[in-house]
Design an enzyme around this catalytic site. Structure first.
Site, PDB file in Angstrom:
ATOM      1  N   SER A 129      -0.501  10.724  10.217  1.00 31.49           N
ATOM      2  CA  SER A 129       0.957  12.362   9.725  1.00 31.49           C
ATOM      3  C   SER A 129       1.734  11.996   9.464  1.00 31.49           C
ATOM      4  O   SER A 129       1.946  11.909  10.830  1.00 31.49           O
ATOM      5  CB  SER A 129      -0.546  13.819   9.977  1.00 31.49           C
ATOM      6  OG  SER A 129       0.642  14.309   9.357  1.00 31.49           O
ATOM      7  N   LYS A 183      -8.409  14.054  10.540  1.00 35.00           N
ATOM      8  CA  LYS A 183      -6.881  13.787   9.254  1.00 35.00           C
ATOM      9  C   LYS A 183      -7.279  15.322   8.165  1.00 35.00           C
ATOM     10  O   LYS A 183      -6.406  15.962   7.798  1.00 35.00           O
ATOM     11  CB  LYS A 183      -6.632  13.115   9.330  1.00 35.00           C
ATOM     12  CG  LYS A 183      -5.526  12.945   8.043  1.00 35.00           C
ATOM     13  CD  LYS A 183      -4.160  13.291   8.574  1.00 35.00           C
ATOM     14  CE  LYS A 183      -2.955  13.182   7.935  1.00 35.00           C
ATOM     15  NZ  LYS A 183      -3.242  13.514   6.314  1.00 35.00           N
ATOM     16  N   HIS A 186      -6.696  18.669   9.712  1.00 33.31           N
ATOM     17  CA  HIS A 186      -5.508  18.638  10.063  1.00 33.31           C
ATOM     18  C   HIS A 186      -5.202  19.346   8.759  1.00 33.31           C
ATOM     19  O   HIS A 186      -4.016  20.424   8.430  1.00 33.31           O
ATOM     20  CB  HIS A 186      -5.145  17.230  10.158  1.00 33.31           C
ATOM     21  CG  HIS A 186      -3.393  16.993  10.823  1.00 33.31           C
ATOM     22  ND1 HIS A 186      -2.746  17.286   9.337  1.00 33.31           N
ATOM     23  CD2 HIS A 186      -2.385  17.183  11.711  1.00 33.31           C
ATOM     24  CE1 HIS A 186      -1.446  17.104   9.102  1.00 33.31           C
ATOM     25  NE2 HIS A 186      -1.232  17.507  10.688  1.00 33.31           N
ATOM     26  N   ASN A 187      -5.110  18.537   7.591  1.00 35.77           N
ATOM     27  CA  ASN A 187      -4.848  19.235   6.499  1.00 35.77           C
ATOM     28  C   ASN A 187      -5.115  20.045   5.593  1.00 35.77           C
ATOM     29  O   ASN A 187      -4.573  21.119   5.314  1.00 35.77           O
ATOM     30  CB  ASN A 187      -5.334  17.835   5.255  1.00 35.77           C
ATOM     31  CG  ASN A 187      -4.243  16.667   5.097  1.00 35.77           C
ATOM     32  OD1 ASN A 187      -3.769  16.354   5.920  1.00 35.77           O
ATOM     33  ND2 ASN A 187      -4.241  16.287   4.058  1.00 35.77           N
ATOM     34  N   GLU A 190      -2.802  22.741   7.805  1.00 34.24           N
ATOM     35  CA  GLU A 190      -1.686  22.470   6.409  1.00 34.24           C
ATOM     36  C   GLU A 190      -1.781  22.976   5.510  1.00 34.24           C
ATOM     37  O   GLU A 190      -0.773  24.301   5.653  1.00 34.24           O
ATOM     38  CB  GLU A 190      -1.389  20.672   6.143  1.00 34.24           C
ATOM     39  CG  GLU A 190      -0.603  20.882   5.634  1.00 34.24           C
ATOM     40  CD  GLU A 190      -0.559  19.293   4.845  1.00 34.24           C
ATOM     41  OE1 GLU A 190      -0.525  18.052   6.130  1.00 34.24           O
ATOM     42  OE2 GLU A 190      -0.443  18.417   4.138  1.00 34.24           O
TER      43      GLU A 190
HETATM   44  C1  6PG Z   1       0.221  14.475   6.121  1.00 26.57           C
HETATM   45  C2  6PG Z   1       0.693  14.898   4.996  1.00 26.57           C
HETATM   46  C3  6PG Z   1       0.017  13.932   3.909  1.00 26.57           C
HETATM   47  C4  6PG Z   1      -0.068  14.762   2.463  1.00 26.57           C
HETATM   48  C5  6PG Z   1       0.270  15.326   2.039  1.00 26.57           C
HETATM   49  C6  6PG Z   1      -0.442  16.248   0.149  1.00 26.57           C
HETATM   50  O1  6PG Z   1      -0.341  14.811   6.929  1.00 26.57           O
HETATM   51  O2  6PG Z   1       1.513  13.791   6.129  1.00 26.57           O
HETATM   52  O3  6PG Z   1      -0.735  16.083   4.649  1.00 26.57           O
HETATM   53  O4  6PG Z   1      -1.001  12.742   4.146  1.00 26.57           O
HETATM   54  O5  6PG Z   1      -1.328  13.381   1.625  1.00 26.57           O
HETATM   55  O6  6PG Z   1       0.584  16.515   2.388  1.00 26.57           O
HETATM   56  O7  6PG Z   1      -1.324  16.917  -0.013  1.00 26.57           O
HETATM   57  P1  6PG Z   1      -1.438  17.661  -1.016  1.00 26.57           P
HETATM   58  O8  6PG Z   1      -1.414  16.704  -1.973  1.00 26.57           O
HETATM   59  O9  6PG Z   1      -3.279  17.878  -1.085  1.00 26.57           O
HETATM   60  O10 6PG Z   1      -1.102  19.025  -0.675  1.00 26.57           O
END
Ligand code: 6PG
Length: 471
Positions: A129, A183, A186-187, A190
């Site tokens: 990430s 991960k 984590h997303n 996010e």
């Molecule tokens: C990171 C992000 C990354 C992710 C993008 C796009 O931790 O660097 O999570 O890995 O691919 O943020 O995610 P979406 O296109 O699903 O919003």
């Protein structure tokens, strides 16, 4: 010629940046890309003058690497990953190590780990990430696989990772697909925080009539607080201040209101549903993206379905950082982390991942997209009680909830009256209200289930299983 320490397959932006990061940290590298022209372009451009060489084919690639080989794949998750594994496997020998640094679905990684275990080389599924900048300067990395495989790349990863006050932002996560699972969560967090900040922007714009610069000032104010200081709040302030170079005005207002997704937020929610973990704030953010993508339907529905006029309500003053709204944003942000951590705790038991919660909070403190000052508190909470069922029960977080809940309630009520959707803020309020209610109305659901389907029920006063002829 001496052999290279590190190999990279896949020269996308992330791949390029990670190999430059490894080289900068003293690991001479060799790169391979499906199309050799891309490799040449990189070697003549960003890779020029560095200890990086290229390979035209996989034989040359493996020949240029010292043994045991350490190879990172940065390719599009899905069938391409399987294809590259199939192509490279015949060249790998005992002790060599293959790392998938893409956003792979954790079950794909489980499958790959178990099928590759029968071969002699090691396999790591690693969440990375931090976006392109993080990959270059120091990402947060979440490697999963066998401990022995991790130990073979620990020194490399520790140098490449972001560094925070208590060490590098990488640790051994656990067996199988655990690295990619963490991960994924984590997303999910996010997604939650991004949507929460978007809802705050919408309220400041539509209820308080603020422009981009004024809203940016509030995000900057929030970024100076312990509770909200974070990478996502920092970039939100920057996005809000950006002007449109083509037609003037705030650039954000020119962007189509349809949010895309690549899958990880969806996988978080699917996992939560499968495991019986409650993640309503995260789910609301996913659904927010789904609703946003129904643009043409929404344009039509706006003409047919009447909605209340926007009535102003108290969001606080700009000079005190819109404090009621700030309280609401803090609690929804805490809820996103709490839900993600709980999901990981449940998954850890179910899949025998043996996740170390304080360590996960530690490696998220730097490099990654959800890095924030709050993670220090999260780390402390799980250090004090590694089996903490829910972050909200930790004394510091409980005090935050008790102090800020009245303002979250006011903001949700005000937005409801004004007809402004705030899915993450309102889901958070329901989440907290449900969690702090010892008796919920699901006794009636049980009665109905027993009434039509003889599903039986338990009683609160007598032990046993009961059935009633209701009608
Ligand atoms: C990171 C992000 C990354 C992710 C993008 C796009 O931790 O660097 O999570 O890995 O691919 O943020 O995610 P979406 O296109 O699903 O919003």
């Amino acid at each position: 010629m001496s052999k290279a320490h590190f190999g990279l397959i896949g020269l996308g932006v992330m791949g390029e940046n990670l190999v430059l990061n490894a080289e900068r940290n003293g690991f001479s590298s060799v790169v391979f890309n499906r199309t050799y022209s891309k490799t040449q372009e990189f070697l003549n451009g960003r890779g020029a003058g560095k200890s990086i060489t290229g390979a035209r084919d996989l034989q040359e690639f493996v020949d240029k690497l010292e043994r045991p080989r350490r190879i990172l794949m940065m390719i599009k998750a899905g069938p391409s990953t399987d294809a590259v594994i199939d192509q490279i496997s015949p060249y790998l020998l005992e002790g060599d190590l293959l790392i998938d640094g893409g956003n792979s679905e954790f079950r794909d990684t489980e499958r790959r780990v178990s099928s590759l275990e029968s071969k002699s080389f090691g396999y790591i599924g690693m969440g990375v990430s931090g976006g392109a900048k993080g990959a270059l300067e120091g990402p947060s990395m979440m490697p999963g696989g066998t401990k022995a495989s991790y130990e073979a790349v620990e020194s490399l990863l520790c140098k490449m990772a972001a560094q925070v006050e208590d060490g590098p932002c990488v640790t051994y996560i656990g067996p199988g697909g655990s690295g990619h699972f963490v991960k994924t969560v984590h997303n999910g967090i996010e997604y939650g925080i991004e949507q929460i900040l978007a809802e705050a922007y919408d309220l400041m714009k539509r209820v308080a009539g603020m422009n981009g610069d004024e809203i940016s000032n509030v995000f900057e104010f929030w970024n100076k607080t312990e509770e909200l200081c974070s990478y996502l709040v920092e970039i939100t302030a920057a996005c809000m201040r950006q002007k449109d170079e083509i037609n003037g005005g705030d650039l954000v207002e020119k962007i189509m209101d349809k949010a895309g997704q690549k899958g990880t937020g969806l996988w978080t929610v699917i996992s939560a549903l499968e495991l019986g973990a409650s993640v309503p704030t995260i789910y609301a953010s996913l659904n927010g993206r789904v609703m946003s993508s129904m643009k043409s339907q929404r344009i039509n529905a706006e003409k047919i379905l009447s909605r209340p006029l926007i009535k102003p309500f108290d969001l606080g003053s700009k000079s005190d950082g819109m404090s009621p709204l700030m309280d609401a944003v803090i609690l929804a942000t805490i809820a996103s982390y709490a839900q993600g951590m709980e999901l990981m705790r449940i998954a850890s038991d179910e899949y025998n991942y043996n996740l170390n919660m304080p360590s996960i909070a530690q490696i998220w403190k730097g490099g990654c997209i959800i890095r924030s000052r709050l993670l220090r508190r999260i780390q402390n909470a799980f250090d004090n009680d590694p089996r903490l069922p829910n972050l909200l029960l930790d004394p510091w977080f409980a005090e935050q909830v008790n102090r800020r809940l009245p303002n979250l309630t006011k903001v949700v009520a005000g937005a409801a009256n004004a007809g402004i959707p705030i899915p993450c803020l309102s889901s958070t309020l329901d989440y907290i209200n449900s969690y702090r209610t010892s008796r919920l109305p699901q006794n009636l659901v049980q009665a109905m289930r027993d009434c039509f389907g003889s599903h039986t029920y338990e009683r609160v006063d007598i032990k046993g299983t009961f059935h009633t002829d209701w009608i």
